[in-house]
Design a protein around this motif. Structure first.
Motif, PDB file in Angstrom:
ATOM      1  N   GLN A  58       0.824  -1.197   0.000  1.00 20.50           N
ATOM      2  CA  GLN A  58       0.000   0.000   0.000  1.00 20.50           C
ATOM      3  C   GLN A  58       0.862   1.253   0.000  1.00 20.50           C
ATOM      4  O   GLN A  58       1.788   1.392   0.810  1.00 20.50           O
ATOM      5  N   SER A  60       1.182   4.285   1.307  1.00 22.57           N
ATOM      6  CA  SER A  60       0.604   5.009   2.442  1.00 22.57           C
ATOM      7  C   SER A  60       0.680   6.512   2.271  1.00 22.57           C
ATOM      8  O   SER A  60      -0.168   7.241   2.788  1.00 22.57           O
ATOM      9  N   HIS A  65      -5.215   4.772   4.390  1.00 25.39           N
ATOM     10  CA  HIS A  65      -5.776   3.466   4.740  1.00 25.39           C
ATOM     11  C   HIS A  65      -6.819   2.963   3.734  1.00 25.39           C
ATOM     12  O   HIS A  65      -7.486   1.963   3.998  1.00 25.39           O
ATOM     13  N   ASP A  66      -6.956   3.648   2.609  1.00 23.93           N
ATOM     14  CA  ASP A  66      -7.861   3.159   1.558  1.00 23.93           C
ATOM     15  C   ASP A  66      -7.043   2.308   0.592  1.00 23.93           C
ATOM     16  O   ASP A  66      -6.305   2.815  -0.252  1.00 23.93           O
ATOM     17  N   ASN A  67      -7.202   1.009   0.721  1.00 24.75           N
ATOM     18  CA  ASN A  67      -6.393   0.055  -0.032  1.00 24.75           C
ATOM     19  C   ASN A  67      -7.063  -0.434  -1.314  1.00 24.75           C
ATOM     20  O   ASN A  67      -6.712  -1.485  -1.845  1.00 24.75           O
ATOM     21  N   SER A  68      -8.024   0.330  -1.812  1.00 26.74           N
ATOM     22  CA  SER A  68      -8.831  -0.121  -2.942  1.00 26.74           C
ATOM     23  C   SER A  68      -7.989  -0.416  -4.179  1.00 26.74           C
ATOM     24  O   SER A  68      -8.228  -1.417  -4.879  1.00 26.74           O
ATOM     25  N   VAL A  70      -4.746  -1.232  -4.434  1.00 29.95           N
ATOM     26  CA  VAL A  70      -3.956  -2.453  -4.248  1.00 29.95           C
ATOM     27  C   VAL A  70      -4.846  -3.676  -4.405  1.00 29.95           C
ATOM     28  O   VAL A  70      -4.479  -4.656  -5.073  1.00 29.95           O
ATOM     29  N   ALA A  71      -6.029  -3.640  -3.800  1.00 32.03           N
ATOM     30  CA  ALA A  71      -6.945  -4.773  -3.904  1.00 32.03           C
ATOM     31  C   ALA A  71      -7.370  -5.004  -5.357  1.00 32.03           C
ATOM     32  O   ALA A  71      -7.436  -6.161  -5.816  1.00 32.03           O
ATOM     33  N   PHE A  85      -1.898  -4.378   2.948  1.00 27.23           N
ATOM     34  CA  PHE A  85      -2.826  -3.272   3.177  1.00 27.23           C
ATOM     35  C   PHE A  85      -2.502  -2.543   4.468  1.00 27.23           C
ATOM     36  O   PHE A  85      -1.737  -3.025   5.311  1.00 27.23           O
ATOM     37  N   SER A  86      -3.108  -1.382   4.622  1.00 29.93           N
ATOM     38  CA  SER A  86      -2.932  -0.567   5.822  1.00 29.93           C
ATOM     39  C   SER A  86      -4.286  -0.277   6.450  1.00 29.93           C
ATOM     40  O   SER A  86      -5.272  -0.055   5.741  1.00 29.93           O
ATOM     41  N   TRP A 101     -10.182  -6.229   4.350  1.00 31.70           N
ATOM     42  CA  TRP A 101      -9.172  -6.234   3.296  1.00 31.70           C
ATOM     43  C   TRP A 101      -8.641  -7.631   3.026  1.00 31.70           C
ATOM     44  O   TRP A 101      -8.282  -7.941   1.882  1.00 31.70           O
ATOM     45  N   LEU A 106      -6.089  -9.536   0.051  1.00 33.43           N
ATOM     46  CA  LEU A 106      -4.798  -9.032   0.506  1.00 33.43           C
ATOM     47  C   LEU A 106      -4.276  -9.883   1.659  1.00 33.43           C
ATOM     48  O   LEU A 106      -5.059 -10.400   2.463  1.00 33.43           O
TER      49      LEU A 106
END
Length: 290
Positions: A58, A60, A65-68, A70-71, A85-86, A101, A106
């Protein structure tokens, strides 16, 4: 040639409406603005550099903290990528967010406590409010990737004493001092963490470059890593594109850095440790052992 698994690239979407920047620290990193990299571009660069698999971390300093993204990257390339993820581990819903997540595919958690957009080392790493997340990650065998500086090492040590079975990966060797000679005495607290078997080190070009300065050498660093942690607790990460070098160059630098080690240790650092930490990569179609 040894297979390559990269445990530290980042991806950045040009679509700022769908994937809105919300950087931790309130300031987007300069590297992400100068060198945005889509997941399609990452996979193309991996092909060019001979990287078989990657663990996308992620960004950062872009998305917080929005890991969309990466997902979505992992979902688009499940045979090549997994992701870290974070979440805000101090929040009451931290465990719920972790599970959300994980349900998106993830397979690692990141704690960003220091970096280019933050002053110094954050002091919340061992905040009791984070212990529920640590306990959950430990029980579910979720690797915890920690971005930190040396002043954070005592906090991590306290956490490892509380959660001795936690699996931890320290980014960039905690940005340790590595130019002070072959014994690297200035970074003794980092080497002392090796007494916790779940602590692993992420070796990046930042560390390789640092060890080649002053009175130390890269072979000195490799030898010290083997004596303290061993190859099965060290994994390579490119930090691409934040490293601001082409991925093939970063891969070549990594191969050169480990070239003084026995073949088995080279293989562990370049891929084996990564596949142990992130078994989803080993079980996906292109990740099966030959």
């Amino acid at each position: 040639m040894h297979r390559i698994v990269d445990i530290h690239p980042h991806v950045i979407s040009p679509d700022t409406e769908r994937y809105r920047p919300a950087p931790l620290g309130g300031k987007q990193s300069s590297w992400s603005q100068k060198h945005p990299l889509t997941h399609e571009d990452l996979v193309a660069e991996m092909d060019r550099a001979g990287v078989e698999k990657a663990v996308v971390v992620q960004a950062s300093t872009v998305y917080g903290h929005d890991n969309s993204y990466v997902a979505d990257a992992v979902a688009a390339h499940p045979d090549r990528l997994t992701g870290v993820f974070s979440v805000d581990v101090l929040a009451d819903d931290a465990v719920e967010k972790i599970e959300h997540w994980r349900s998106r595919g993830l397979t690692g958690l990141r704690l960003f406590t220091a970096g280019s957009t933050m002053e110094g080392q954050a002091d919340w790493l061992n905040d009791p409010r984070s212990h529920a997340a640590w306990d959950h990650a430990t029980r579910t065998r979720l690797p915890i990737c920690v971005q930190m500086r040396p002043p954070g090492i005592p906090l991590l040590r306290d956490l490892m004493e509380r959660f001795p079975n936690a699996i931890v990966v320290i980014d960039h060797l905690a940005r340790a001092v590595l130019d002070d000679g072959p014994r690297f005495e200035a970074s003794a607290p980092l080497w002392d963490l090796a007494r916790f078997p779940g602590v692993h080190l992420k070796l990046t070009v930042r560390n390789i470059d640092a060890a080649g300065q002053g009175t130390s050498t890269v072979p000195d660093l490799m030898d010290h890593l083997m004596k303290t942690y061993g190859a099965d607790r060290v994994a390579w990460g490119s930090n691409f594109p934040a490293a601001e070098r082409p991925l093939p160059e970063l891969v070549a630098r990594a191969r050169e850095a480990v070239s003084t080690l026995p073949e088995a240790d080279q293989a562990a650092i370049l891929s084996g440790t990564a596949l142990k930490l992130y078994p989803a990569l080993a079980t996906s179609p292109a990740g099966a052992e030959a």
